[in-house]
Design a protein around this motif. Structure first.
Motif, PDB file in Angstrom:
ATOM      1  N   LYS A  85       0.864  -1.176   0.000  1.00 33.59           N
ATOM      2  CA  LYS A  85       0.000   0.000   0.000  1.00 33.59           C
ATOM      3  C   LYS A  85       0.894   1.218   0.000  1.00 33.59           C
ATOM      4  O   LYS A  85       1.789   1.326   0.824  1.00 33.59           O
ATOM      5  CB  LYS A  85      -0.889  -0.014   1.243  1.00 33.59           C
ATOM      6  CG  LYS A  85      -1.778   1.191   1.332  1.00 33.59           C
ATOM      7  CD  LYS A  85      -3.201   0.848   1.748  1.00 33.59           C
ATOM      8  CE  LYS A  85      -4.093   2.088   1.746  1.00 33.59           C
ATOM      9  NZ  LYS A  85      -4.104   2.788   0.447  1.00 33.59           N
ATOM     10  N   GLN A  86       0.668   2.103  -0.942  1.00 30.42           N
ATOM     11  CA  GLN A  86       1.503   3.293  -1.061  1.00 30.42           C
ATOM     12  C   GLN A  86       0.704   4.517  -0.657  1.00 30.42           C
ATOM     13  O   GLN A  86      -0.234   4.899  -1.339  1.00 30.42           O
ATOM     14  CB  GLN A  86       2.006   3.422  -2.507  1.00 30.42           C
ATOM     15  CG  GLN A  86       2.810   4.677  -2.782  1.00 30.42           C
ATOM     16  CD  GLN A  86       4.088   4.721  -1.955  1.00 30.42           C
ATOM     17  OE1 GLN A  86       4.946   3.860  -2.091  1.00 30.42           O
ATOM     18  NE2 GLN A  86       4.204   5.719  -1.077  1.00 30.42           N
ATOM     19  N   GLY A  87       1.059   5.112   0.475  1.00 28.57           N
ATOM     20  CA  GLY A  87       0.392   6.342   0.891  1.00 28.57           C
ATOM     21  C   GLY A  87       1.076   7.548   0.263  1.00 28.57           C
ATOM     22  O   GLY A  87       2.098   7.415  -0.414  1.00 28.57           O
ATOM     23  N   LEU A  88       0.508   8.734   0.483  1.00 29.38           N
ATOM     24  CA  LEU A  88       1.128   9.959  -0.017  1.00 29.38           C
ATOM     25  C   LEU A  88       0.690  11.094   0.900  1.00 29.38           C
ATOM     26  O   LEU A  88      -0.496  11.257   1.172  1.00 29.38           O
ATOM     27  CB  LEU A  88       0.680  10.226  -1.458  1.00 29.38           C
ATOM     28  CG  LEU A  88       1.498  11.278  -2.191  1.00 29.38           C
ATOM     29  CD1 LEU A  88       2.902  10.781  -2.474  1.00 29.38           C
ATOM     30  CD2 LEU A  88       0.831  11.655  -3.502  1.00 29.38           C
ATOM     31  N   ALA A  89       1.670  11.865   1.383  1.00 30.40           N
ATOM     32  CA  ALA A  89       1.357  12.864   2.402  1.00 30.40           C
ATOM     33  C   ALA A  89       0.668  14.098   1.829  1.00 30.40           C
ATOM     34  O   ALA A  89      -0.063  14.776   2.527  1.00 30.40           O
ATOM     35  CB  ALA A  89       2.626  13.274   3.136  1.00 30.40           C
ATOM     36  N   PHE A  90       0.897  14.415   0.568  1.00 30.12           N
ATOM     37  CA  PHE A  90       0.305  15.620  -0.001  1.00 30.12           C
ATOM     38  C   PHE A  90      -0.394  15.282  -1.305  1.00 30.12           C
ATOM     39  O   PHE A  90      -0.178  14.219  -1.873  1.00 30.12           O
ATOM     40  CB  PHE A  90       1.376  16.695  -0.241  1.00 30.12           C
ATOM     41  CG  PHE A  90       2.006  17.189   1.033  1.00 30.12           C
ATOM     42  CD1 PHE A  90       1.337  18.084   1.840  1.00 30.12           C
ATOM     43  CD2 PHE A  90       3.247  16.735   1.419  1.00 30.12           C
ATOM     44  CE1 PHE A  90       1.902  18.532   3.023  1.00 30.12           C
ATOM     45  CE2 PHE A  90       3.819  17.179   2.605  1.00 30.12           C
ATOM     46  CZ  PHE A  90       3.141  18.085   3.405  1.00 30.12           C
TER      47      PHE A  90
END
Lengths: 263, 358
Positions: A85-90
């Motif tokens: 799972k690849q999150g992204l902060a912005f």
């Protein structure tokens, strides 16, 4: 020819052994599927191969050099990885996320290819239509395809994918593995963690079955995917059917095992 | 495929034009607000005379000089150092905010909110109370830097987990740090004499009153070095948005990037706090507005935040000293008055989109 290998690899977390005595070689030109039940150590093994997890014992080498001796940027030119799972902060846009895969090549001659490679990678992962969407607003499957495009954009000889098909529909499962397959045919060493054994049978050159932190079997799909072995490893009766040149792996379904208590 | 490449190049050119437009627009806004702010106050000097005075100073005989006998003196002794200081402090705080948000992976991180400004102020106040003078006018700035560095490292170590910081953890860490720093400030006020107490109160309220060229001489190099370093770190901060692991996978030495960013945040916060005290929320509001206009890419976010922060603080300071006649309101009070509700709004938004930071 690129070779990623482990010898006598062991990993323990907090005193609990997760992996033990793992010997595995992945050579350029082949696609290896890592399969096994939950908690068998697939993700940890992939973590070790990517350099994220330090082995407790044994060694990992990339082209006969210890993996730990590579600097971050040097390693990023050798291997790319897609996380479960690849999150992204912005709120970056999809094309910006894919372009992040090009960063190891900044200030090198290959930087000139950036536009072409990003466009091709998005095409291959079928995210061209999503190019201007905000990554955090995408569905799980769309995010996974974007991460796959980023991995392709990195243009590395080693590709590591952790359950890349988990969130994908049938069409994209097939096309993702077909692209991974063609990358292997073009010379890359590809390792894919998969749960769907029929998919593994269709696309992998070699299947490595992990069970309780050890390599239980390692060989061609026809050798490894047998009813006896899978039934033992998964602790559930499994049938392997040859159909139209494909191996189909199906669990045996016993109807009405334990009825729900009435009322 | 070629059509896609051409399309991408077009998009690239559009993005470049947008960049130049935004940075150019902000630069013009900054120049205009500097001239306006320099002219306004108890003694009004028209913008033309402000420009004329500047021109004559650099040896060009263009434009009118201030007609008021005290005009020239007011401009060069009081106004110019003050507006330049406001611009430098605003630019430093906004840049520090943008960097912190990048390294924490959280758009609510800001030097004032998480207590880094207060940490720097405690160290600066200690320098005042104990009458430290080991480095001349630089003493307070150096102490503020050390205080800021310790606090940033502390916040970082306490609140980050698995590549990003949850809102709740960050805000709670900020509360704990602010509680400790208020205790520190209270203790220092207790120790100090009347004059030291007044100076410490000044830190906590934040003010640009009393800006002098010699202080500008300390803050300017710190701000310039800090912002230049921030520009250098900017492209890597984009990659950090992927989280620690994925950032490493694309070749970022995550530990080194974090440590350098923390040092740069401390330099920038110290630059602002050393002579202006605690001015909170600038680092929150400015990068957020820029992100809404220009997206989250740090290559543009960092310089645009620096310019935007400078504009905001120059105008806020103009407001602070002209709102009530013959009164110089503390600017930290004003920014908190405006920034507080903005922070509420951000928290609500973050809660609604839990995880999906836009």
């Amino acid at each position: 020819m690129t070779t990623l290998g482990t010898r006598g690899l062991g990993v323990s977390f907090d005193g609990h052994p997760i992996l033990a005595d793992v010997d595995l070689d992945v050579r350029g030109g082949e696609l290896v599927a890592l399969v096994g039940p939950n908690g068998a150590g697939k993700t940890t093994l992939l973590g070790v191969l990517s350099g994220d997890v330090d082995p407790t014992s044994g060694r990992v080498t990339l082209d006969d050099k210890p993996l730990a001796s590579y600097a971050a940027r040097e390693l990023a030119r050798q291997r790319a990885m897609q996380l479960q799972k690849q999150g992204l902060a912005f709120g970056f846009r999809v094309h910006e996320v894919v372009r992040m895969g090009r960063s190891p090549w900044h200030r090198t001659a290959r930087e000139d290819d950036d536009d072409r490679v990003v466009a091709e990678s998005m095409e291959r992962a079928d995210v061209t239509d999503l190019a201007d969407r905000l990554y955090p607003t995408l569905s799980g499957g769309e995010q996974a395809r974007t991460s796959f495009a980023r991995l392709l954009a990195q243009e590395t000889p080693v590709l590591l994918l952790d359950e890349p098909t988990a969130a994908l529909d049938i069409r994209h499962q097939e096309s993702l593995l077909a692209v991974a397959r063609s990358a292997a045919e073009a010379g890359a060493a590809v390792v894919v963690v998969l749960h769907d054994l029929s998919l593994a049978a269709a696309y992998a050159d070699r299947i490595c079955v992990l069970s309780r932190g050890r390599v239980r079997a390692n060989g061609t799909p026809a050798d490894v995917l047998t009813s006896a072995l899978l039934t033992e490893v998964y602790e559930h009766p499994v049938e392997v059917i040859a159909h139209d040149g494909n191996l189909l792996v199906v669990p045996v379904r016993v109807k009405g095992v334990v009825p729900w208590p009435a009322g | 495929m070629t059509a896609a490449v051409v399309e991408h190049q077009r998009a690239g050119i559009r993005a470049l034009a947008g960049r130049i437009g935004l940075l150019g627009g902000l630069t013009v806004a900054l120049l205009v607000s500097l001239v306006l702010a320099a002219g306004h106050g108890q003694l009004d000097v028209p913008p033309a005379e402000v420009l004329g005075s500047l021109m004559h100073k650099i040896g060009l005989d263009i434009g009118p000089v201030p007609h008021h006998p005290q005009g020239e003196n007011t401009l060069w002794q009081v106004r110019f150092p003050r507006v330049v200081m406001a611009a430098l402090a605003g630019a430093s705080l906004a840049t520090a905010g943008a960097l912190m948000q990048g390294v924490f992976g959280n758009p609510l991180a800001e030097p004032g909110v998480v207590g880094v400004s207060a940490g720097a102020a405690v160290a600066a106040a200690a320098a005042i109370v104990f009458e430290l003078t080991f480095a001349g006018t630089w003493t307070i700035a150096i102490c503020a830097f050390v205080g800021g560095l310790v606090t940033t490292t502390l916040v970082y170590a306490m609140s980050r987990d698995g590549g990003r910081t949850e809102v709740v953890t960050l805000v709670l860490t900020g509360i704990a740090i602010n509680a400790m720093t208020s205790a520190g400030l209270a203790f220092l006020m207790f120790l100090g004499d009347t004059q030291a107490r007044e100076e410490i109160v000044f830190w906590t309220l934040g003010s640009l009153n009393g800006s002098r060229w010699q202080y500008v001489g300390v803050v300017l190099p710190m701000a310039v070095v800090g912002i230049a370093a921030a520009m250098f770190l900017a492209p890597k901060l984009d990659l950090l948005a992927l989280g620690d692991r994925a950032a490493r996978h694309v070749g970022v030495d995550v530990e080194r990037l974090r440590m350098s960013t923390i040092v740069v945040v401390a330099v920038l916060t110290a630059a602002a706090v050393a002579f202006c005290g605690i001015i909170s929320f600038v680092g929150l509001i400015v990068p957020h507005l820029i992100r809404m206009v220009a997206g989250p890419g740090h290559r543009l976010l960092v310089p645009a935040s620096a310019l935007g922060g400078a504009v905001l603080l120059v105008l806020a300071d103009l407001w602070a000293r002209t709102l009530v006649a013959y009164a110089d309101l503390p600017i930290g009070m004003l920014t908190a008055l405006v920034g507080g509700p903005f922070f509420f709004w951000l928290i609500r938004r973050a809660r609604r989109t839990a995880g999906g930071w836009a």
